[in-house]
Design a protein around this motif. Structure first.
Motif, PDB file in Angstrom:
ATOM      1  N   UNK A 295     -35.132  10.269  -2.192  1.00 46.47           N
ATOM      2  CA  UNK A 295     -34.632  10.408  -3.554  1.00 46.47           C
ATOM      3  C   UNK A 295     -33.133  10.189  -3.611  1.00 46.47           C
ATOM      4  N   UNK A 296     -32.698   9.535  -4.674  1.00 49.91           N
ATOM      5  CA  UNK A 296     -31.282   9.318  -4.933  1.00 49.91           C
ATOM      6  C   UNK A 296     -31.003   9.661  -6.384  1.00 49.91           C
ATOM      7  N   UNK A 297     -29.750   9.957  -6.658  1.00 55.50           N
ATOM      8  CA  UNK A 297     -29.311  10.197  -8.037  1.00 55.50           C
ATOM      9  C   UNK A 297     -28.893   8.865  -8.650  1.00 55.50           C
ATOM     10  N   UNK A 298     -28.873   8.815  -9.955  1.00 54.70           N
ATOM     11  CA  UNK A 298     -28.512   7.587 -10.684  1.00 54.70           C
ATOM     12  C   UNK A 298     -27.124   7.082 -10.290  1.00 54.70           C
ATOM     13  N   UNK A 299     -26.193   7.990 -10.018  1.00 58.64           N
ATOM     14  CA  UNK A 299     -24.812   7.615  -9.711  1.00 58.64           C
ATOM     15  C   UNK A 299     -24.531   7.463  -8.218  1.00 58.64           C
ATOM     16  N   UNK A 300     -25.534   7.592  -7.368  1.00 59.15           N
ATOM     17  CA  UNK A 300     -25.326   7.447  -5.928  1.00 59.15           C
ATOM     18  C   UNK A 300     -24.917   6.014  -5.585  1.00 59.15           C
ATOM     19  N   UNK A 301     -24.190   5.895  -4.500  1.00 59.17           N
ATOM     20  CA  UNK A 301     -23.695   4.585  -4.071  1.00 59.17           C
ATOM     21  C   UNK A 301     -24.821   3.750  -3.454  1.00 59.17           C
ATOM     22  N   UNK A 302     -24.555   2.464  -3.343  1.00 58.85           N
ATOM     23  CA  UNK A 302     -25.496   1.567  -2.684  1.00 58.85           C
ATOM     24  C   UNK A 302     -25.668   1.963  -1.222  1.00 58.85           C
ATOM     25  N   UNK A 303     -24.611   2.492  -0.620  1.00 60.43           N
ATOM     26  CA  UNK A 303     -24.700   2.957   0.774  1.00 60.43           C
ATOM     27  C   UNK A 303     -25.705   4.102   0.900  1.00 60.43           C
ATOM     28  N   UNK A 304     -25.752   4.979  -0.084  1.00 64.09           N
ATOM     29  CA  UNK A 304     -26.717   6.074  -0.075  1.00 64.09           C
ATOM     30  C   UNK A 304     -28.131   5.535  -0.187  1.00 64.09           C
ATOM     31  N   UNK A 305     -28.325   4.563  -1.056  1.00 65.75           N
ATOM     32  CA  UNK A 305     -29.643   3.937  -1.205  1.00 65.75           C
ATOM     33  C   UNK A 305     -30.038   3.271   0.109  1.00 65.75           C
ATOM     34  N   UNK A 306     -29.110   2.583   0.744  1.00 63.31           N
ATOM     35  CA  UNK A 306     -29.377   1.929   2.027  1.00 63.31           C
ATOM     36  C   UNK A 306     -29.803   2.947   3.079  1.00 63.31           C
ATOM     37  N   UNK A 307     -29.144   4.102   3.083  1.00 64.19           N
ATOM     38  CA  UNK A 307     -29.517   5.158   4.025  1.00 64.19           C
ATOM     39  C   UNK A 307     -30.955   5.621   3.800  1.00 64.19           C
ATOM     40  N   UNK A 308     -31.379   5.710   2.548  1.00 62.20           N
ATOM     41  CA  UNK A 308     -32.757   6.084   2.239  1.00 62.20           C
ATOM     42  C   UNK A 308     -33.708   5.024   2.790  1.00 62.20           C
ATOM     43  N   UNK A 309     -33.331   3.757   2.645  1.00 58.54           N
ATOM     44  CA  UNK A 309     -34.183   2.672   3.135  1.00 58.54           C
ATOM     45  C   UNK A 309     -34.317   2.677   4.651  1.00 58.54           C
ATOM     46  N   UNK A 310     -33.411   3.335   5.365  1.00 59.50           N
ATOM     47  CA  UNK A 310     -33.545   3.447   6.810  1.00 59.50           C
ATOM     48  C   UNK A 310     -34.815   4.217   7.183  1.00 59.50           C
ATOM     49  N   UNK A 311     -35.218   5.152   6.302  1.00 57.16           N
ATOM     50  CA  UNK A 311     -36.379   5.999   6.581  1.00 57.16           C
ATOM     51  C   UNK A 311     -37.574   5.752   5.662  1.00 57.16           C
ATOM     52  N   UNK A 312     -37.329   5.192   4.493  1.00 56.08           N
ATOM     53  CA  UNK A 312     -38.373   5.037   3.474  1.00 56.08           C
ATOM     54  C   UNK A 312     -38.449   3.586   3.010  1.00 56.08           C
TER      55      UNK A 312
END
Length: 49
Positions: free
Chosen positions: A4-21
């Protein structure tokens, strides 16, 4: 919660999620308001160039 990410999270945060999901669920006030896949990010970055 994982994936899960928040609407205002950075692209780097989204990328980190993609490392596991495979997808990232966008949450706002504990509600899922969207789902981002890896291809969504690729298309977003391609449109910016």
């Amino acid at each position: 919660m994982h994936g899960m990410v928040e609407r205002d999270d950075s692209l780097a945060t989204v990328r980190d999620v993609f490392d596991d999901e495979n997808v990232a669920m966008v949450v706002e006030d504990a509600d899922v308001v969207g789902v981002i896949s890896k291809i969504d990010v690729v298309e977003f970055l391609a449109a910016r160039s």
